[in-house]
Enzyme design. Structure first.
Site, short mmCIF file in Angstrom:
data_model
loop_
_atom_site.label_atom_id
_atom_site.label_comp_id
_atom_site.label_asym_id
_atom_site.label_seq_id
_atom_site.Cartn_x
_atom_site.Cartn_y
_atom_site.Cartn_z
N HIS A 140 36.52 41.16 39.34
CA HIS A 140 35.41 40.19 39.66
C HIS A 140 35.40 38.76 38.85
CE1 HIS A 140 32.82 41.66 36.95
NE2 HIS A 140 31.86 40.61 37.23
N HIS A 197 34.05 33.57 37.24
CA HIS A 197 33.27 34.84 37.72
C HIS A 197 33.54 34.70 39.22
CE1 HIS A 197 29.94 37.38 38.76
NE2 HIS A 197 30.07 37.64 37.71
#
Length: 161
Positions: free
Chosen positions: A70, A85
């Site tokens: 992620h 992110h």
């Protein structure tokens, strides 16, 4: 020469960054997570993605690939470090919905594929897909296309001050 006109002149000697995802460009202040909206991890911008493809915003080296897929850290030749992110609280998905295409130590060029995020899976899990690009080495950012929808790899989305 750069008074609201052709912004490319203002970028001539500076590094340029491409949109790391397709979607609506948002200022960090609009992100629904105080770590990002208060710029605790650095200045940057967010994209509300319209698809899950993720590319490198600039040339550099991959210095971090989170095991969950992620988040990604890049370092440019000039030493600037960038964190991408994907989504908010998506670490809680433990890798579900994320497919990395890079490894630590790998050199990338702007526009090279980094990862894929399954937007539907992330939404079904109750998470936001809003994704952030942060300069973690203290740079200040001017968002040039705030609240505009951009295509992946589109140029002149931001400028480092």
């Amino acid at each position: 020469m750069n008074k609201g006109g052709n912004i490319l002149f203002g970028l001539k000697r500076k590094e340029t960054y491409v949109a790391f995802m397709a979607g609506k460009v948002l200022p960090l202040e609009m992100v629904k997570d105080p770590v990002f909206s208060k710029k605790i991890m650095g200045d940057g911008f967010a994209i509300e993605p319209t698809n899950g493809e993720v590319v490198a915003p600039c040339d550099g080296e991959i210095v971090t690939v989170f095991p969950t897929g992620h988040a990604y850290g890049l370092r440019e030749k000039n030493g600037r470090e960038i964190l991408i992110h994907l989504g908010i609280d998506t670490v809680e998905l433990k890798g579900k919905g994320f497919k990395p295409f890079v490894t630590e130590g790998q050199k990338v060029k702007a526009g090279d594929r980094l990862a894929e995020m399954d937007l539907e899976l992330v939404k079904e899990a109750g998470k936001f897909t809003t994704s952030m690009l942060l300069f973690t080495t203290g740079e200040q950012v001017e968002v040039l296309k705030e609240n505009q929808v951009v295509e992946i790899k589109e140029k002149a989305v931001i400028q480092v001050k």
